[in-house]
Design an enzyme around this catalytic site. Structure first.
Site, PDB file in Angstrom:
ATOM      1  CD1 TRP A  84      34.394  44.212  43.716  1.00  0.00           C
ATOM      2  CD2 TRP A  84      34.775  41.920  43.962  1.00  0.00           C
ATOM      3  NE1 TRP A  84      35.754  44.048  43.523  1.00  0.00           N
ATOM      4  CE2 TRP A  84      36.115  42.604  43.694  1.00  0.00           C
ATOM      5  CE3 TRP A  84      34.789  40.462  43.972  1.00  0.00           C
ATOM      6  CZ2 TRP A  84      37.264  41.744  43.239  1.00  0.00           C
ATOM      7  CZ3 TRP A  84      36.148  39.645  43.503  1.00  0.00           C
ATOM      8  CH2 TRP A  84      37.183  40.467  43.474  1.00  0.00           C
ATOM      9  CB  THR A  86      26.191  43.486  46.879  1.00  0.00           C
ATOM     10  OG1 THR A  86      25.238  43.671  45.689  1.00  0.00           O
ATOM     11  CG2 THR A  86      27.578  43.813  46.589  1.00  0.00           C
ATOM     12  CB  SER A 108      22.074  42.940  44.120  1.00  0.00           C
ATOM     13  OG  SER A 108      22.445  44.191  44.028  1.00  0.00           O
ATOM     14  CB  SER A 109      26.824  42.077  41.125  1.00  0.00           C
ATOM     15  OG  SER A 109      26.510  42.550  40.032  1.00  0.00           O
ATOM     16  CB  SER A 110      29.642  46.548  42.726  1.00  0.00           C
ATOM     17  OG  SER A 110      30.444  47.687  42.253  1.00  0.00           O
TER      18      SER A 110
END
Length: 395
Positions: A84, A86, A108-110
């Site tokens: 996901w 962010t 940026s991500s998870s």
């Protein structure tokens, strides 16, 4: 909307389901990492995020919040095995009034939990080991390591102040207090050295020399190598006194490139139609996007990028431009294949075709047949063994 205890109860059940899935898929192998997955609340690290929309055309991203999709669906998505987003273009999202986003690059991500856990398993940690993480991101993987190893054994570096601030808040809320730093991950953190393990969750064009200095002999560096054309993949290196060496994985993931190593804005100068020399091309531009040949193209032309466009209102040509050396290759279709026009200090397409030919001569192997040796003086990717065909990594 459910009460806070209701959220935690539902989340705990979803974490067990996620752990079951990862175990079934052979990503989650050890009881220690399973305990971490079951304990660390991913929803605390991505309370809001973006998912890719399904409308045709330009890639667009839709905000996902408990208020927008409902708490039950939000939790379900949080604990699904998905990445996901962010942040976009290095800018913080205004979550007071989130809007769909298009024409933007995720920064940026998870990362999907199966990849996070796979990398942590590959890291092969043991009790008491000292770990340096490059790329804190949301802090979720940092929290998993804190749960497994203890806060005092985890140091994490994030380049973006806003991202780091949110990660610190989430970690503190969950009761984790690792050493968190804001800075350029390529420099590592000398005061915390030496480390038993180093793990990077962003892509690098080479192995930063500071890492070689700060990881103990016998220690492990686990990172993704990538370039401006594409990702090369995940490589696991073991340190000796003077160098590090190891192999690429079979199915290497692709991470966002470290911001300090991102490609220049300009692709370079588009050559004039009369520039360069022309010959028949053995391979067309599809090698740039094919999985195996694309890996070789990245090795052969580490500073290049490409795009396609019609030339003088005619057929679409593919331009391969090297902004570092001002070299170029232009591929144009012919009646029976492709021709290439090249110029500059490097013959880019000669290098690409030579590398693809070597790969085919060796039986067109997967990335797992390639390895890396990195020392203070030189860094190379090799095929088969350290004495096989070699390609230097950019310095």
């Amino acid at each position: 909307m459910a009460s806070e205890p209701g959220i935690e109860t539902a989340a705990a059940g979803l974490r067990r389901q996620l752990a079951d899935l990862l175990e079934k898929d052979r990503r989650l192998l050890s009881p220690q990492w399973r305990a971490a997955v079951e304990s660390v609340p991913r929803h605390a690290f991505i309370p809001r995020f973006y998912r890719e929309g399904d409308a045709p055309g330009v890639t667009a991203w839709e905000p996902v919040t408990p208020e927008g999709v409902g708490q039950e669906e939000w939790l379900r998505l949080v604990y699904s095995d998905e990445t996901w987003m962010t942040q976009f273009d290095g800018q913080d999202v205004d979550w007071t009034d989130p809007k769909p986003i298009s024409n933007a690059a995720p920064t940026s991500s998870s990362t999907l939990p199966s990849l996070v856990v796979r990398m942590l398993e590959d890291l092969d940690v043991h009790e008491g080991m000292n770990v340096l993480e490059i790329g804190t991101g949301t802090g979720y993987s940092t929290a998993l390591m804190c749960h497994r190893l203890g806060d005092e054994n985890v140091t994490s570096i994030e380049t973006d102040e806003g991202v780091a601030r949110r990660a610190r808040k989430a970690l503190t809320t969950c009761g984790y207090h690792p050493r968190l730093l804001v800075g350029d991950g390529r420099a590592g953190y000398l005061d915390g050295a030496r480390y038993d393990r180093l793990i990077a969750t962003c892509g690098f064009r080479n192995i930063p020399p500071a890492w070689l200095e700060q990881v103990l002999p016998g220690g492990v560096i686990l990172t993704t190598l990538r370039g401006w054309l594409r990702s090369l993949g995940l490589v696991k290196l073991t340190l000796t006194r003077d160098s590090a060496s190891g192999w690429f994985s079979e199915d290497g993931p692709s991470f966002m490139i470290a911001r300090q190593q991102d490609a220049p804005e300009s692709f370079g100068m588009v050559p004039d139609p009369e520039d360069g020399t022309t010959r028949k091309a053995t391979y067309g531009p599809d090698v740039l996007t094919s999985s195996g040949p694309g890996f070789l193209a990245q090795l052969a032309a580490p500073d290049a990028r490409f795009f396609s466009m019609p030339v003088e209102g005619g057929a679409i040509s593919t331009f391969v431009l090297d902004s570092v050396t001002d070299s170029f290759a232009v591929l144009a279709p012919t009646d029976n294949g492709w021709q290439v026009r090249q110029g500059g200090p490097r013959r880019l397409w000669d290098a690409v075709e030579s590398s693809v030919a070597i790969w085919e001569e060796y039986g067109s192997p997967s990335t797992a047949a390639f390895g890396v040796t990195a020392s203070r003086d030189a860094q190379v990717v090799w095929l088969g063994n350290p004495n096989g065909p070699q390609w230097p990594l950019p310095s």
